[in-house]
Design an enzyme around this catalytic site. Structure first.
Site, mmCIF file in Angstrom:
data_model
loop_
_atom_site.group_PDB
_atom_site.id
_atom_site.type_symbol
_atom_site.label_atom_id
_atom_site.label_comp_id
_atom_site.label_asym_id
_atom_site.label_seq_id
_atom_site.Cartn_x
_atom_site.Cartn_y
_atom_site.Cartn_z
ATOM 1 N N HIS A 332 0.831 -1.213 0.000
ATOM 2 C CA HIS A 332 0.000 0.000 0.000
ATOM 3 C C HIS A 332 0.864 1.261 0.000
ATOM 4 C CE1 HIS A 332 -3.373 -2.598 0.458
ATOM 5 N NE2 HIS A 332 -2.988 -3.032 1.629
ATOM 6 N N VAL A 360 -2.270 -2.090 6.367
ATOM 7 C CA VAL A 360 -1.094 -2.939 6.166
ATOM 8 C C VAL A 360 -1.154 -4.012 7.251
ATOM 9 C CG1 VAL A 360 1.424 -3.012 6.216
ATOM 10 C CG2 VAL A 360 0.238 -1.080 5.146
#
Ligand SMILES: *[C@@H]1O[C@H](CO)[C@@H](O)[C@H](O)[C@H]1NC(C)=O
Ligand SMILES: *[C@@H]1O[C@H](CO)[C@@H](O)[C@H](O)[C@H]1NC(C)=O
Ligand SMILES: *[C@@H]1O[C@H](CO)[C@@H](O)[C@H](O)[C@H]1NC(C)=O
Ligand SMILES: *[C@@H]1O[C@H](CO)[C@@H](O)[C@H](O)[C@H]1NC(C)=O
Ligand SMILES: *[C@@H]1O[C@H](CO)[C@@H](O)[C@H](O)[C@H]1NC(C)=O
Ligand SMILES: [Fe+2]
Length: 471
Positions: A332, A360
């Site tokens: 990400h 995450v």
């Protein structure tokens, strides 16, 4: 609509906060540490539909997927939500306390929605109002058919020195690991009185056509906690359920129907960003997947909200957001960056104590840093130590089906105080206006073991360096 009170109930301190003052384990010092803990590499699998945690309660039209959250900004109201499958039944809640055993009744509403070829059950939401602070309430749902009884404790009244403990969970999903995370949280002797949830709930969108049956199983799975303590909801990308390929173009449709939050109490216009105050904490929930650029409703709401934070009443300023602004894993990449650019100067100006994020799927804790010096021409583009800045904690390690984020960027950036690719949960124990103890617990240890911890010193009342890598 509420039944007349036939007895006046004075909130007594019915629930003594028993703070087990265990011998204080010395503050652990980590020097920008990448944990060497090696987790067993196992596949993260969703629990099958016939799992014990997904079993529906027996009885005609029995209420299921019971969950509660604050019903106003300060905890004198509670939203009780549940689902019935056979028929709408009644959206009534009976509730009472030990001091006032006379049953009061509140009436809510029920909703249904369709998602592709899925039809939801009858989703009930009912707000209990005029509750006393710090009081244990029993409540009963399913009135008229099969009833089930639960209880919760309302938060104490907002006060700068009132201790309170929050659990922190993110990106939970419904795998065997998710179940372990929840079980560890529940067994933690320092378990929270409410959960701050940083988004990504069921991961139903991982299934063909976002099979919303997996929203129902998730609701049944977490009921053992969500029915008994308020969970404060943040939206993640897995709540979007935006699927034009199957003509589902209304973002957040399942979430919006299933999880009601008290957003209007803080002047918000959408359930995705709002604030609450509990004990000595002012908590701001932000929405990574709703517009936040200048002039948007979320931007304008936050701009108006931050000056309202009164640190003399709520010393602790906590922000929840799904997509992290600071994160040193290779997943990400930069997704939180645009929101950071918009809001970080405000967080420094208003001295936010801590920002919790998820997304995450691993654990990380930062130093107090900011990256607000850059102005296009001066080249100051790196984060630097800043005692007015929040600590950023990534707690997206609930254990969902997407598995762990393992790859990290190397070397570990200086701003990163501790990182580890393990599933787990965290606890934030606010002690008073100056001190809060924070601990992270990995699933692979016994639930009481602390894998990472720090003492937070309040940015308004005690703004001295609380970093744990420099000491
Ligand atoms: C929905 O459609 C899928 C794929 O066509 C099918 O497998 C499933 O059984 C359907 N579910 C319902 C409730 O009709
Ligand atoms: C989930 O965890 C609970 C509590 O530890 C346990 O009783 C249950 O059997 C577990 N279920 C699954 C499917 O792992
Ligand atoms: C950017 O910062 C530099 C040095 O700090 C300063 O000289 C310059 O005027 C700034 N530019 C703008 C547009 O503020
Ligand atoms: C993670 O690292 C492995 C091995 O270095 C690599 O093959 C993989 O592409 C990486 N994944 C991500 C998401 O960076
Ligand atoms: C606040 O809590 C900390 C940690 O428990 C304690 O050391 C400190 O003395 C407390 N401060 C006050 C004013 O009670
Ligand atoms: Fe996510």
């Amino acid at each position: 609509m509420e039944g007349a009170k036939s007895c006046s109930c004075f909130a007594t301190i019915s629930v003594a906060l028993v703070l087990l003052l265990l011998p204080n384990v010395a503050v652990v010092c980590h020097g920008g540490k990448t944990s060497t803990f090696i987790r067993k590499v196992e596949k993260t699998e969703d629990m099958p539909l016939h799992s014990d945690v997904f079993v529906s309660p027996s009885g005609y039209n029995a209420p299921q997927q019971v969950h509660i959250t604050l019903g106003d900004q300060v905890g004198r109201a509670m939203i009780v939500s549940w689902v019935t499958l056979d028929e709408p039944g009644k959206s009534l809640v009976h509730y009472w306390s030990d001091d006032c055993p006379h049953k009061r009744v509140a009436k809510g509403n029920h909703f249904t929605y369709r998602y592709f070829n899925y039809s939801s059950g009858f989703i009930h939401h009912c707000t209990l109002r005029d509750l006393e602070f710090n009081t244990k309430y029993y409540y009963e749902v399913g009135i008229g058919h099969t009833t089930r009884q639960f209880w919760f404790v309302t938060p104490p009244e907002v006060h700068p020195d009132t201790p309170y403990t929050f659990g922190l969970i993110g990106d939970l999903g419904q795998t065997f690991d998710s179940n372990k995370t929840l079980a560890h949280y529940e067994s933690n002797p320092h378990k929270g009185q409410a959960v701050l949830y940083v988004g990504d709930l069921s991961y139903a969108d991982n299934y063909p056509n976002h099979d919303n049956v997996r929203w129902d199983t998730w609701g049944r799975f977490v009921e053992r906690s969500t029915a008994y303590q308020p969970w404060i909801w943040t939206t993640g990308n897995h709540e979007l359920d935006y699927a034009p390929e199957i003509d589902e173009t209304e973002p957040f449709k399942p979430f919006r129907h299933r999880y009601h939050v008290p957003y209007q109490a803080s002047g918000s216009t959408e359930p995705f960003w709002y604030s609450i105050k509990i004990a000595s904490a002012h908590i701001i929930v932000l929405a990574s997947y709703s517009a936040y650029g200048k002039y948007t409703p979320q931007y304008e709401w936050l701009e108006a909200e931050l000056p309202k934070v009164d640190r003399t009443k709520t010393p602790w300023l906590i922000v929840l957001v799904h997509s992290p602004w600071y994160n040193s894993y290779s997943y990400h990449y930069m997704e939180g960056e645009t929101m950071r650019v918009m809001f970080e100067p405000w967080f420094v100006k208003y001295k936010v104590d801590v920002v919790f994020a998820g997304h995450v799927h691993a654990y990380e804790r930062s130093e107090r840093i900011s990256n607000i010096g850059y102005n296009i021409t001066n080249g100051r583009c790196g984060p630097s130590k800043d005692q007015s800045a929040p600590v950023y904690i990534n707690i997206g390690d609930g254990g969902n089906i997407e598995g762990l984020a393992r790859n990290m960027t190397n070397p570990q950036p200086e701003y990163s105080a501790y990182r580890e690719a393990s599933f787990g949960h965290a606890i934030l124990e606010i002690k008073n206006r100056t001190h809060a103890h924070y601990s992270w617990h990995r699933n692979e240890d016994e639930y009481a073991v602390t894998a990472d911890s720090m003492w937070f010193f309040n940015r308004h009342w005690h703004p001295v360096d609380d970093s744990t890598t420099t000491k």
